[in-house]
Design an enzyme around this catalytic site. Structure first.
Site, PDB file in Angstrom:
ATOM      1  N   ASP A  24     -42.066  -0.103 -10.248  1.00 47.74           N
ATOM      2  CA  ASP A  24     -42.096   1.155  -9.498  1.00 47.74           C
ATOM      3  C   ASP A  24     -42.671   0.956  -8.096  1.00 47.74           C
ATOM      4  OD1 ASP A  24     -41.667   3.837  -9.123  1.00 47.74           O
ATOM      5  OD2 ASP A  24     -43.434   4.493 -10.244  1.00 47.74           O
ATOM      6  N   ARG A  28     -41.585   3.918  -1.802  1.00 46.38           N
ATOM      7  CA  ARG A  28     -42.797   4.059  -0.988  1.00 46.38           C
ATOM      8  C   ARG A  28     -43.055   2.813  -0.159  1.00 46.38           C
ATOM      9  NH1 ARG A  28     -46.331   5.564  -5.887  1.00 46.38           N
ATOM     10  NH2 ARG A  28     -44.369   5.063  -6.930  1.00 46.38           N
ATOM     11  N   TRP A  29     -42.734   1.659  -0.719  1.00 48.15           N
ATOM     12  CA  TRP A  29     -42.894   0.394   0.011  1.00 48.15           C
ATOM     13  C   TRP A  29     -42.053   0.435   1.287  1.00 48.15           C
ATOM     14  CZ3 TRP A  29     -39.632  -3.593   1.574  1.00 48.15           C
ATOM     15  CH2 TRP A  29     -40.237  -4.814   1.897  1.00 48.15           C
ATOM     16  N   ARG A  37     -35.266   4.075   1.606  1.00 41.49           N
ATOM     17  CA  ARG A  37     -35.654   3.695   0.238  1.00 41.49           C
ATOM     18  C   ARG A  37     -34.875   2.476  -0.260  1.00 41.49           C
ATOM     19  NH1 ARG A  37     -38.216   7.144  -2.800  1.00 41.49           N
ATOM     20  NH2 ARG A  37     -37.254   6.239  -4.636  1.00 41.49           N
ATOM     21  N   HIS A  41     -35.460  -1.204  -2.513  1.00 42.94           N
ATOM     22  CA  HIS A  41     -34.762  -1.725  -3.693  1.00 42.94           C
ATOM     23  C   HIS A  41     -34.278  -3.150  -3.424  1.00 42.94           C
ATOM     24  CE1 HIS A  41     -35.178   2.139  -5.406  1.00 42.94           C
ATOM     25  NE2 HIS A  41     -34.233   2.730  -4.709  1.00 42.94           N
ATOM     26  N   GLU A  71     -33.096   9.337 -16.201  1.00 39.19           N
ATOM     27  CA  GLU A  71     -33.455  10.363 -15.217  1.00 39.19           C
ATOM     28  C   GLU A  71     -33.108   9.946 -13.793  1.00 39.19           C
ATOM     29  OE1 GLU A  71     -35.521   9.349 -17.740  1.00 39.19           O
ATOM     30  OE2 GLU A  71     -35.326  11.176 -18.926  1.00 39.19           O
ATOM     31  N   ASN A  72     -32.999   8.635 -13.540  1.00 37.51           N
ATOM     32  CA  ASN A  72     -32.682   8.166 -12.183  1.00 37.51           C
ATOM     33  C   ASN A  72     -31.260   8.543 -11.752  1.00 37.51           C
ATOM     34  OD1 ASN A  72     -34.668   5.125 -12.495  1.00 37.51           O
ATOM     35  ND2 ASN A  72     -35.232   7.043 -11.530  1.00 37.51           N
ATOM     36  N   TRP A  73     -30.409   8.932 -12.727  1.00 34.94           N
ATOM     37  CA  TRP A  73     -29.070   9.423 -12.353  1.00 34.94           C
ATOM     38  C   TRP A  73     -29.190  10.681 -11.501  1.00 34.94           C
ATOM     39  CZ3 TRP A  73     -25.221   6.242 -12.621  1.00 34.94           C
ATOM     40  CH2 TRP A  73     -25.074   5.342 -13.693  1.00 34.94           C
ATOM     41  N   ARG A 198     -48.095   6.365 -15.933  1.00 31.88           N
ATOM     42  CA  ARG A 198     -47.346   7.101 -16.957  1.00 31.88           C
ATOM     43  C   ARG A 198     -46.236   6.205 -17.490  1.00 31.88           C
ATOM     44  NH1 ARG A 198     -46.422  10.128 -12.134  1.00 31.88           N
ATOM     45  NH2 ARG A 198     -44.507   9.453 -11.115  1.00 31.88           N
ATOM     46  N   SER A 200     -42.987   7.315 -18.282  1.00 29.74           N
ATOM     47  CA  SER A 200     -41.662   7.690 -17.751  1.00 29.74           C
ATOM     48  C   SER A 200     -40.501   7.368 -18.697  1.00 29.74           C
ATOM     49  CB  SER A 200     -41.425   7.043 -16.379  1.00 29.74           C
ATOM     50  OG  SER A 200     -42.407   7.444 -15.462  1.00 29.74           O
TER      51      SER A 200
HETATM   52  C1  IPE Z   1     -39.416   4.763 -13.684  1.00 30.87           C
HETATM   53  O1  IPE Z   1     -39.677   4.974 -12.339  1.00 30.87           O
HETATM   54  C2  IPE Z   1     -38.068   4.165 -13.850  1.00 30.87           C
HETATM   55  C3  IPE Z   1     -37.915   2.832 -13.289  1.00 30.87           C
HETATM   56  C4  IPE Z   1     -38.842   2.079 -12.787  1.00 30.87           C
HETATM   57  C5  IPE Z   1     -36.579   2.337 -13.343  1.00 30.87           C
HETATM   58  P1  IPE Z   1     -39.499   6.386 -11.668  1.00 30.87           P
HETATM   59  O2  IPE Z   1     -39.970   6.271 -10.267  1.00 30.87           O
HETATM   60  O3  IPE Z   1     -38.134   6.895 -11.860  1.00 30.87           O
HETATM   61  O4  IPE Z   1     -40.502   7.277 -12.527  1.00 30.87           O
HETATM   62  P2  IPE Z   1     -41.111   8.728 -12.282  1.00 30.87           P
HETATM   63  O5  IPE Z   1     -39.998   9.671 -12.245  1.00 30.87           O
HETATM   64  O6  IPE Z   1     -41.858   8.689 -10.995  1.00 30.87           O
HETATM   65  O7  IPE Z   1     -42.033   8.946 -13.433  1.00 30.87           O
HETATM   66  C1  IPE Z   2     -38.575   1.969  -8.637  1.00 30.37           C
HETATM   67  O1  IPE Z   2     -38.950   2.382  -7.358  1.00 30.37           O
HETATM   68  C2  IPE Z   2     -37.107   1.619  -8.728  1.00 30.37           C
HETATM   69  C3  IPE Z   2     -36.286   2.616  -9.418  1.00 30.37           C
HETATM   70  C4  IPE Z   2     -36.731   3.665 -10.057  1.00 30.37           C
HETATM   71  C5  IPE Z   2     -34.857   2.417  -9.399  1.00 30.37           C
HETATM   72  P1  IPE Z   2     -38.787   3.871  -6.894  1.00 30.37           P
HETATM   73  O2  IPE Z   2     -37.424   4.033  -6.303  1.00 30.37           O
HETATM   74  O3  IPE Z   2     -39.116   4.812  -7.982  1.00 30.37           O
HETATM   75  O4  IPE Z   2     -39.870   3.972  -5.738  1.00 30.37           O
HETATM   76  P2  IPE Z   2     -40.922   5.141  -5.501  1.00 30.37           P
HETATM   77  O5  IPE Z   2     -41.622   5.377  -6.785  1.00 30.37           O
HETATM   78  O6  IPE Z   2     -40.143   6.332  -5.067  1.00 30.37           O
HETATM   79  O7  IPE Z   2     -41.821   4.619  -4.448  1.00 30.37           O
HETATM   80 MG    MG Z   3     -40.839   5.657  -8.646  1.00 27.47          MG
END
Ligand code: IPE
Ligand code: IPE
Ligand code: MG
Length: 252
Positions: A24, A28-29, A37, A41, A71-73, A198, A200
């Site tokens: 995760d 933010r990085w 964003r 990745h 949920e990332n969908w 958490r 997630s």
């Molecule tokens: C959890 O990260 C899923 C992955 C790392 C792929 P998210 O960034 O989607 O989690 P939440 O929604 O902040 O809990």
């Molecule tokens: C985790 O990084 C990668 C995925 C969930 C695909 P995030 O994209 O959730 O990055 P933050 O949490 O928004 O910084």
């Molecule tokens: Mg995240």
């Protein structure tokens, strides 16, 4: 590598067999540097390589990475598309490295939801690494723990209906056999980067007794030394599994 690597502090005899990571903080990085964003990745791929290499070198048998949740969908189409393109690109670029390191690729989740080209690239890499046996690298894609548990319940119900199993046979062992992780031990150690504490919707069933390790570092900055630090921390914990500390010492 620093002069005094934390690697030396790891007791190889007591390595976790299975490490799971919630990668995760990519977004933010990137934001910290005024970038999109997606740039985060892209830079997360290097950390995947470092963690895989470090685990394989140490002798960890299973590394499971949460790469894309159900949920990332719900993220923007732009970000989802970019992640899928990155996945395809990484699949073709890393095949050689996986084979050179004798690492078997595996994937779990609702893979049919992936775009066809991704699904095919993934299956090809899985197939071409299937005989590697140093470590299994599992990517969780379109994955969620609740989805997986519901899937298992459905499969068991079908078997009961067709008379292949009796209701009395359904116990924890039987249930585990219907999960997509049925060929791996539960993770002893769960790592989550980026300061969030958490789960997630990650391996809900399998993490029942895992040790959790949280670090403030964003995923693209997570390197081998960070992984060693997590393992050293894990090795200093007492895993009681419901017993008392005294009981554990007596049975030693
Ligand atoms: C959890 O990260 C899923 C992955 C790392 C792929 P998210 O960034 O989607 O989690 P939440 O929604 O902040 O809990
Ligand atoms: C985790 O990084 C990668 C995925 C969930 C695909 P995030 O994209 O959730 O990055 P933050 O949490 O928004 O910084
Ligand atoms: Mg995240």
């Amino acid at each position: 590598m620093t002069m005094n690597s934390l690697k030396e502090k790891i007791n190889i005899e007591r390595l976790p067999q299975h490490i799971a990571i919630i990668m995760d903080g990519n977004g933010r990085w990137a934001k910290e540097q005024g970038k999109l964003r997606v740039f985060g990745h892209q830079n997360g791929v290097g950390a995947v390589r470092a963690a895989s290499e470090a685990c394989a070198e140490l002798g960890v048998k299973y590394l499971t990475l949460y790469a894309f949740s159900t949920e990332n969908w719900n993220r923007s189409q732009f970000e989802v598309d970019a992640l899928m393109r990155l996945l395809s690109k990484t699949m073709s670029e890393e095949l050689k490295t996986l084979n050179n390191n004798n690492i078997r690729l595996n994937a779990i989740g609702d893979l049919e939801r992936l775009p066809k080209s991704n699904y095919e690239a993934l299956m090809k890499t899985i197939d071409e690494t299937k005989n590697n046996d140093r470590m299994t690298l599992t990517l969780c894609l379109s994955y969620s723990g609740r989805w997986e548990i519901a899937q298992a319940a459905k499969k068991i119900a079908e078997k009961v209906k067709s008379g292949e199993i009796n209701i009395e046979q359904i116990d924890e062992k039987c249930f585990s056999d219907f999960l997509s992780t049925n060929d791996m031990p539960d993770p002893e150690l769960l790592i989550r980067t980026s300061g969030e504490e958490r789960i997630s919707n990650f391996l809900l069933w399998q993490l029942a007794y895992s040790e959790f390790y949280f670090t403030e570092k964003f995923w693209p900055d997570f390197g081998k030394e960070d992984l060693y630090a997590a393992i050293v921390d894990y090795q200093n914990r007492e895993r009681r599994f419901g017993k008392t500390s005294e009981q554990l010492k007596e049975n030693k």
